[in-house]
Design a protein around this motif. Structure first.
Motif, PDB file in Angstrom:
ATOM      1  N   PRO A   1      -3.704   4.213 -65.009  1.00  0.00           N
ATOM      2  CA  PRO A   1      -2.875   4.328 -63.807  1.00  0.00           C
ATOM      3  C   PRO A   1      -3.736   4.408 -62.541  1.00  0.00           C
ATOM      4  N   ARG A   2      -3.097   4.190 -61.400  1.00  0.00           N
ATOM      5  CA  ARG A   2      -3.805   4.312 -60.114  1.00  0.00           C
ATOM      6  C   ARG A   2      -4.434   5.696 -59.970  1.00  0.00           C
ATOM      7  N   ARG A   3      -5.534   5.762 -59.218  1.00  0.00           N
ATOM      8  CA  ARG A   3      -6.150   7.050 -58.880  1.00  0.00           C
ATOM      9  C   ARG A   3      -5.578   7.554 -57.568  1.00  0.00           C
ATOM     10  N   ALA A   4      -5.529   8.880 -57.423  1.00  0.00           N
ATOM     11  CA  ALA A   4      -5.081   9.464 -56.159  1.00  0.00           C
ATOM     12  C   ALA A   4      -6.040   9.061 -55.049  1.00  0.00           C
ATOM     13  N   GLY A   5      -5.488   8.688 -53.912  1.00  0.00           N
ATOM     14  CA  GLY A   5      -6.316   8.444 -52.734  1.00  0.00           C
ATOM     15  C   GLY A   5      -6.965   7.075 -52.656  1.00  0.00           C
ATOM     16  N   ASP A   6      -6.534   6.110 -53.484  1.00  0.00           N
ATOM     17  CA  ASP A   6      -7.119   4.763 -53.437  1.00  0.00           C
ATOM     18  C   ASP A   6      -6.211   3.804 -52.658  1.00  0.00           C
ATOM     19  N   PRO A   7      -6.683   3.221 -51.538  1.00  0.00           N
ATOM     20  CA  PRO A   7      -5.881   2.197 -50.863  1.00  0.00           C
ATOM     21  C   PRO A   7      -5.912   0.877 -51.637  1.00  0.00           C
ATOM     22  N   PRO A   8      -4.893   0.021 -51.478  1.00  0.00           N
ATOM     23  CA  PRO A   8      -4.846  -1.247 -52.210  1.00  0.00           C
ATOM     24  C   PRO A   8      -6.014  -2.172 -51.861  1.00  0.00           C
ATOM     25  N   ALA A   9      -6.321  -2.284 -50.558  1.00  0.00           N
ATOM     26  CA  ALA A   9      -7.393  -3.182 -50.123  1.00  0.00           C
ATOM     27  C   ALA A   9      -8.128  -2.555 -48.951  1.00  0.00           C
ATOM     28  N   LEU A  10      -9.444  -2.742 -48.942  1.00  0.00           N
ATOM     29  CA  LEU A  10     -10.266  -2.233 -47.844  1.00  0.00           C
ATOM     30  C   LEU A  10     -11.400  -3.242 -47.627  1.00  0.00           C
ATOM     31  N   VAL A  11     -11.260  -4.020 -46.556  1.00  0.00           N
ATOM     32  CA  VAL A  11     -12.245  -5.054 -46.240  1.00  0.00           C
ATOM     33  C   VAL A  11     -12.612  -4.910 -44.769  1.00  0.00           C
ATOM     34  N   SER A  12     -13.896  -5.033 -44.449  1.00  0.00           N
ATOM     35  CA  SER A  12     -14.347  -4.802 -43.076  1.00  0.00           C
ATOM     36  C   SER A  12     -14.175  -6.034 -42.203  1.00  0.00           C
ATOM     37  N   ASP A  13     -13.834  -5.788 -40.942  1.00  0.00           N
ATOM     38  CA  ASP A  13     -14.094  -6.762 -39.895  1.00  0.00           C
ATOM     39  C   ASP A  13     -15.510  -6.407 -39.427  1.00  0.00           C
ATOM     40  N   ASN A  14     -16.492  -7.245 -39.734  1.00  0.00           N
ATOM     41  CA  ASN A  14     -17.890  -6.875 -39.475  1.00  0.00           C
ATOM     42  C   ASN A  14     -18.477  -7.591 -38.263  1.00  0.00           C
ATOM     43  N   ARG A  15     -17.619  -8.118 -37.399  1.00  0.00           N
ATOM     44  CA  ARG A  15     -18.144  -8.862 -36.240  1.00  0.00           C
ATOM     45  C   ARG A  15     -18.952  -7.963 -35.314  1.00  0.00           C
ATOM     46  N   ALA A  16     -18.518  -6.717 -35.146  1.00  0.00           N
ATOM     47  CA  ALA A  16     -19.195  -5.831 -34.179  1.00  0.00           C
ATOM     48  C   ALA A  16     -20.639  -5.540 -34.592  1.00  0.00           C
ATOM     49  N   ILE A  17     -20.867  -5.254 -35.873  1.00  0.00           N
ATOM     50  CA  ILE A  17     -22.232  -4.921 -36.303  1.00  0.00           C
ATOM     51  C   ILE A  17     -23.144  -6.147 -36.155  1.00  0.00           C
ATOM     52  N   LEU A  18     -22.602  -7.339 -36.419  1.00  0.00           N
ATOM     53  CA  LEU A  18     -23.407  -8.562 -36.299  1.00  0.00           C
ATOM     54  C   LEU A  18     -23.755  -8.839 -34.836  1.00  0.00           C
ATOM     55  N   GLN A  19     -22.843  -8.473 -33.917  1.00  0.00           N
ATOM     56  CA  GLN A  19     -23.083  -8.706 -32.491  1.00  0.00           C
ATOM     57  C   GLN A  19     -23.954  -7.617 -31.865  1.00  0.00           C
ATOM     58  N   THR A  20     -23.881  -6.388 -32.408  1.00  0.00           N
ATOM     59  CA  THR A  20     -24.505  -5.230 -31.753  1.00  0.00           C
ATOM     60  C   THR A  20     -25.928  -4.995 -32.229  1.00  0.00           C
ATOM     61  N   LEU A  21     -26.163  -5.158 -33.518  1.00  0.00           N
ATOM     62  CA  LEU A  21     -27.484  -4.859 -34.082  1.00  0.00           C
ATOM     63  C   LEU A  21     -28.242  -6.150 -34.363  1.00  0.00           C
ATOM     64  N   ASP A  22     -29.554  -6.043 -34.397  1.00  0.00           N
ATOM     65  CA  ASP A  22     -30.388  -7.166 -34.800  1.00  0.00           C
ATOM     66  C   ASP A  22     -30.432  -7.143 -36.330  1.00  0.00           C
ATOM     67  N   TRP A  23     -29.329  -7.594 -36.933  1.00  0.00           N
ATOM     68  CA  TRP A  23     -29.149  -7.436 -38.386  1.00  0.00           C
ATOM     69  C   TRP A  23     -28.354  -8.604 -38.944  1.00  0.00           C
ATOM     70  N   GLN A  24     -28.840  -9.159 -40.017  1.00  0.00           N
ATOM     71  CA  GLN A  24     -28.125 -10.200 -40.756  1.00  0.00           C
ATOM     72  C   GLN A  24     -28.226  -9.881 -42.240  1.00  0.00           C
ATOM     73  N   PRO A  25     -27.107  -9.873 -42.963  1.00  0.00           N
ATOM     74  CA  PRO A  25     -27.180  -9.613 -44.406  1.00  0.00           C
ATOM     75  C   PRO A  25     -28.076 -10.640 -45.118  1.00  0.00           C
ATOM     76  N   GLN A  26     -28.881 -10.141 -46.037  1.00  0.00           N
ATOM     77  CA  GLN A  26     -29.777 -11.008 -46.823  1.00  0.00           C
ATOM     78  C   GLN A  26     -29.307 -11.164 -48.263  1.00  0.00           C
ATOM     79  N   ARG A  27     -28.420 -10.267 -48.706  1.00  0.00           N
ATOM     80  CA  ARG A  27     -28.067 -10.257 -50.138  1.00  0.00           C
ATOM     81  C   ARG A  27     -26.547 -10.220 -50.327  1.00  0.00           C
ATOM     82  N   ALA A  28     -25.844 -10.982 -49.470  1.00  0.00           N
ATOM     83  CA  ALA A  28     -24.375 -10.967 -49.486  1.00  0.00           C
ATOM     84  C   ALA A  28     -23.838 -11.905 -50.566  1.00  0.00           C
TER      85      ALA A  28
END
Length: 331
Positions: A284-311
């Motif tokens: 059965p479902r666990r307490a406290g689990d949302p159905p879906a959780l996916v990031s809008d990651n545009r801000a981190i890509l625009q703000t930091l000098d960072w690009q995922p290498q292992r996505a």
């Protein structure tokens, strides 16, 4: 120029040990504070200094901040298991919120100007829209998320009142291990899906539980955004550079890839990488689990000098599996 030194709390744990490696590899001196309740002294790179103790021990922390001339703090210490937070909320408010308050106060008292906080996507609760952006409503549905959100609020208030700036990184689902095999997720009784699945693949578990197949998702199982722990660690170092470059600006950023995978898709990836078929047990479902959780990651890509290498999901699984096999050989 003097050596810059960062204090990594919880640096003997899973994400903290990777962040310590990333900072060391980037030329920082690293001091780790960890009470070793869930971390391991052997997970701390020999280039770092390990101070054994609790972050709420003001005397210990302030001595470390002053003696080592700490320029920045990366704060990972805390409790992280969502169902446990539902069962034992006061533990989470003590270990996450109260202990973080003490650490922030020590940082202010000792004049440490930069603070990086490991926050969580659990601050959003069940978001109205997927992918979820940083300005979405913060309505946590478990004490874990609430305990982290309270720390974000404390940091924002402190930064307005004192000469300190901060980066709060809201992690999505962290997985994988250092590609060079230096550290990985080593805690017994882990609840993270990829860790559980590679434990099953190496014979540590007989099966993998799938909690809930009746969610409003493509295949009925929970969907999550998995980020490789080494990419996440690199984001912390990039955040540190950003705080130093903009000493009056603080940032709160999602740390994810902006792509979701269901539980069944992750287990299929483990089957592919291992060339096995995991035994899946529907629960059965666990307490406290949302159905879906996916990031809008545009801000981190625009703000930091960072690009995922292992996505890449298979790469994340392969690194986690390699670490699990290495762990099985430890005496």
């Amino acid at each position: 120029m003097a050596m810059r030194t960062v204090l990594v709390t919880g640096g003997a744990g899973y994400i903290g040990s990777h962040a310590a490696l990333a900072a060391l590899d980037a030329g920082w001196r690293v001091v780790v504070i960890d009470n070793l309740s869930t971390g391991f002294a052997w997970a701390v790179d020999p280039r770092a200094i390990l101070v054994e103790g609790a972050i709420e021990d003001d005397g210990l922390v302030r001595r470390a901040l002053v003696d080592h001339e700490i320029t920045a703090i990366m704060h990972f210490a805390g409790s992280i298991i969502v169902p446990e937070s539902v069962a034992d909320p006061l533990k989470y408010y003590r270990n996450n919120t109260v202990a973080s308050r003490a650490l922030i106060e020590s940082a202010v008292a000792c004049g440490v100007p930069h603070f990086i906080f490991s926050s969580t996507a659990a601050t959003y609760g069940i978001p109205d829209a997927i992918p979820v952006a940083e300005d979405a409503p913060k309505v946590p549905i478990n004490p874990y998320g609430s305990s982290k959100l309270m720390t974000e609020i404390m940091l924002a208030d402190t930064a307005r009142a004192h000469p300190i700036n901060y980066a709060a990184l809201r992690y999505f689902n962290v997985a994988g291990a250092d590609p060079d095999g230096r550290t990985g997720q080593s805690t017994a009784g882990a609840t993270h899906l990829i860790k559980v699945a590679v434990e099953a693949a190496t014979g540590k578990r007989e099966s993998v539980a799938v909690f809930g197949t009746d969610y409003d998702t493509a295949d009925g199982t929970g969907v999550r955004d998995y980020i490789h722990v080494s990419d996440l660690a690199a984001a912390h170092v990039a955040a540190l550079d950003r705080l130093i470059a903009h000493p009056t600006k603080s940032v709160t950023l999602n740390a994810g890839y902006g792509r979701g995978y269901s539980v069944l898709e992750v287990l299929d990836a483990v089957d592919r990488v291992t060339n096995m078929k995991l035994d899946r047990r529907i629960e059965p479902r666990r307490a406290g689990d949302p159905p879906a959780l996916v990031s809008d990651n545009r801000a981190i890509l625009q703000t930091l000098d960072w690009q995922p290498q292992r996505a890449d999901l298979d790469m994340i699984v392969a690194d986690a599996l390699a670490w699990e096999r290495k762990l099985a050989e430890r005496p």
